[in-house]
Scaffold this motif. Structure first.
Motif, PDB file in Angstrom:
ATOM      1  N   GLN A 117      -3.863   6.107   9.113  1.00 58.15           N
ATOM      2  CA  GLN A 117      -2.673   5.347   9.474  1.00 58.15           C
ATOM      3  C   GLN A 117      -2.951   3.847   9.427  1.00 58.15           C
ATOM      4  OE1 GLN A 117       0.361   6.757   9.850  1.00 58.15           O
ATOM      5  NE2 GLN A 117       1.076   4.632   9.797  1.00 58.15           N
ATOM      6  N   SER A 118      -4.161   3.451   9.790  1.00 57.11           N
ATOM      7  CA  SER A 118      -4.505   2.029   9.792  1.00 57.11           C
ATOM      8  C   SER A 118      -4.400   1.436   8.382  1.00 57.11           C
ATOM      9  CB  SER A 118      -5.914   1.816  10.345  1.00 57.11           C
ATOM     10  OG  SER A 118      -6.850   2.580   9.608  1.00 57.11           O
ATOM     11  N   LYS A 173       4.059  -4.668   1.970  1.00 57.60           N
ATOM     12  CA  LYS A 173       5.399  -4.376   1.459  1.00 57.60           C
ATOM     13  C   LYS A 173       6.450  -5.175   2.228  1.00 57.60           C
ATOM     14  CE  LYS A 173       4.534   0.359  -0.147  1.00 57.60           C
ATOM     15  NZ  LYS A 173       4.782   1.807   0.114  1.00 57.60           N
ATOM     16  N   GLN A 174       6.250  -5.313   3.525  1.00 54.58           N
ATOM     17  CA  GLN A 174       7.198  -6.051   4.347  1.00 54.58           C
ATOM     18  C   GLN A 174       7.199  -7.533   3.966  1.00 54.58           C
ATOM     19  OE1 GLN A 174       9.354  -4.562   6.392  1.00 54.58           O
ATOM     20  NE2 GLN A 174      10.282  -6.579   6.663  1.00 54.58           N
ATOM     21  N   LEU A 175       6.004  -8.068   3.754  1.00 56.66           N
ATOM     22  CA  LEU A 175       5.905  -9.466   3.321  1.00 56.66           C
ATOM     23  C   LEU A 175       6.601  -9.668   1.983  1.00 56.66           C
ATOM     24  CD1 LEU A 175       2.233 -10.446   4.253  1.00 56.66           C
ATOM     25  CD2 LEU A 175       4.320 -11.551   5.062  1.00 56.66           C
ATOM     26  N   ALA A 176       6.457  -8.681   1.104  1.00 54.34           N
ATOM     27  CA  ALA A 176       7.096  -8.765  -0.208  1.00 54.34           C
ATOM     28  C   ALA A 176       8.614  -8.792  -0.055  1.00 54.34           C
ATOM     29  CB  ALA A 176       6.681  -7.585  -1.079  1.00 54.34           C
ATOM     30  N   LYS A 177       9.126  -7.990   0.847  1.00 49.00           N
ATOM     31  CA  LYS A 177      10.583  -7.912   1.034  1.00 49.00           C
ATOM     32  C   LYS A 177      11.133  -9.202   1.604  1.00 49.00           C
ATOM     33  CE  LYS A 177      11.053  -2.967   1.793  1.00 49.00           C
ATOM     34  NZ  LYS A 177      11.116  -1.903   2.799  1.00 49.00           N
ATOM     35  N   THR A 178      10.361  -9.850   2.452  1.00 46.83           N
ATOM     36  CA  THR A 178      10.862 -11.057   3.111  1.00 46.83           C
ATOM     37  C   THR A 178      10.477 -12.320   2.350  1.00 46.83           C
ATOM     38  OG1 THR A 178       8.876 -11.150   4.494  1.00 46.83           O
ATOM     39  CG2 THR A 178      10.801 -10.017   5.391  1.00 46.83           C
ATOM     40  N   ILE A 211      -0.744  -1.427   4.225  1.00 44.38           N
ATOM     41  CA  ILE A 211       0.108  -1.352   3.033  1.00 44.38           C
ATOM     42  C   ILE A 211       1.543  -1.716   3.393  1.00 44.38           C
ATOM     43  CG2 ILE A 211       1.122   0.268   1.367  1.00 44.38           C
ATOM     44  CD1 ILE A 211      -1.604   1.696   1.321  1.00 44.38           C
ATOM     45  N   GLU A 212       2.012  -1.196   4.505  1.00 45.29           N
ATOM     46  CA  GLU A 212       3.391  -1.477   4.932  1.00 45.29           C
ATOM     47  C   GLU A 212       3.567  -2.959   5.249  1.00 45.29           C
ATOM     48  OE1 GLU A 212       5.798   0.652   4.529  1.00 45.29           O
ATOM     49  OE2 GLU A 212       4.317   2.162   3.934  1.00 45.29           O
ATOM     50  N   LEU A 213       2.532  -3.584   5.769  1.00 47.60           N
ATOM     51  CA  LEU A 213       2.603  -5.020   6.055  1.00 47.60           C
ATOM     52  C   LEU A 213       2.789  -5.797   4.764  1.00 47.60           C
ATOM     53  CD1 LEU A 213       2.278  -7.534   7.857  1.00 47.60           C
ATOM     54  CD2 LEU A 213      -0.190  -7.348   7.532  1.00 47.60           C
TER      55      LEU A 213
END
Lengths: 65, 180
Positions: free
Chosen positions: A3-4, A13-18, A9-11
């Motif tokens: 999960q870590s 992706k989130q940066l990419a979205k914003t 990875i999700e971080l």
């Protein structure tokens, strides 16, 4: 997957979205034409053969695990 | 020797909306060095699902200078950051394959050692492949040639051979996401 790792990875992706593009800066859409892989691909026929061999190699790798 | 640990990476600074690039700061003895990772399609569009990954500091022209040697304080963390970004890209684009150009001897050695040393860890996420170049021997015992008369070498991918030593480097290194 741990999960870590997925969290990291999700971080990303989130940066990419914003992300907002920097004004006045343009980024090239394709890689350097000196990529050595392209030197052996003359045409669509060569490309199709390479992709078929790549797909086969991927399948063999997966089955060998 | 590069040891990959995807749980230990540098914080991303800037990430493109389409995941075509990411930047991060790598500590060096004199401060920090901004590093950019770029994942882009190959130029002529003949291999639409094959993307090239390159990384390095930015040169005076604002482009990645992958020829310069950077004295990273922690090379393992730098490469872990690069690989995690590649994993993020492939998770979002599951049918794509990423390539690492091994035309530079130093880089090819680095990639080869990285693939071998981190076989187990990378094998949790990726299928690793190597590419050699071959020339075809025709039935008249001549070799296949380009229009200019030079030998025509074709790239041929294969599953990465972990028994292959660093005295026998591949020309190109590739990895593809493992199916879930």
């Amino acid at each position: 997957m741990k999960q870590s790792i997925q969290d990291k990875i999700e971080l990303i992706k989130q940066l990419a979205k914003t992300n907002h593009s920097l004004s006045g800066v343009s980024y090239p859409q394709v890689s350097n034409s000196n990529d050595s892989l392209l030197q052996g691909i003359r045409n669509k026929e060569d490309a199709n053969l390479f992709m078929a061999e790549l797909d086969a190699a991927i399948k063999v790798s997966q089955s060998n695990r | 020797m590069i040891l990959i640990n995807l749980e230990d990476i540098y914080a991303p600074i800037d990430v493109a909306e389409d995941l075509s690039f990411m930047t991060f700061d790598s500590p060096i003895p004199t401060g920090t060095q901004l590093i950019k990772i770029k994942i882009t399609p190959l130029e002529d569009g003949l291999l639409p699902n094959v993307y090239n990954l390159c990384f390095g500091p930015l040169g005076p022209d604002g482009e990645i200078d992958d020829a310069v040697s950077v004295p990273h304080n922690d090379k393992n963390k730098v490469f872990s950051t690069i690989i995690l970004f590649a994993l993020t890209f492939l998770q979002t684009n599951k049918n794509f394959t990423i390539g690492l150009d091994g035309s530079n001897e130093v880089r090819a050695y680095l990639y080869h050692r990285m693939f071998i040393t981190n076989r187990k860890h990378l094998g949790e996420f990726f299928v690793s492949l190597g590419v050699d170049w071959y020339v075809r021997l025709l039935r008249n015992f001549e070799i296949e040639k380009n229009e200019d008369g030079s030998a025509f070498f074709k790239p041929k991918p294969e599953p990465f051979d972990y028994n292959r030593s660093t005295r026998d480097l591949y020309r190109y290194y590739m990895f593809h996401l493992l199916p879930e």
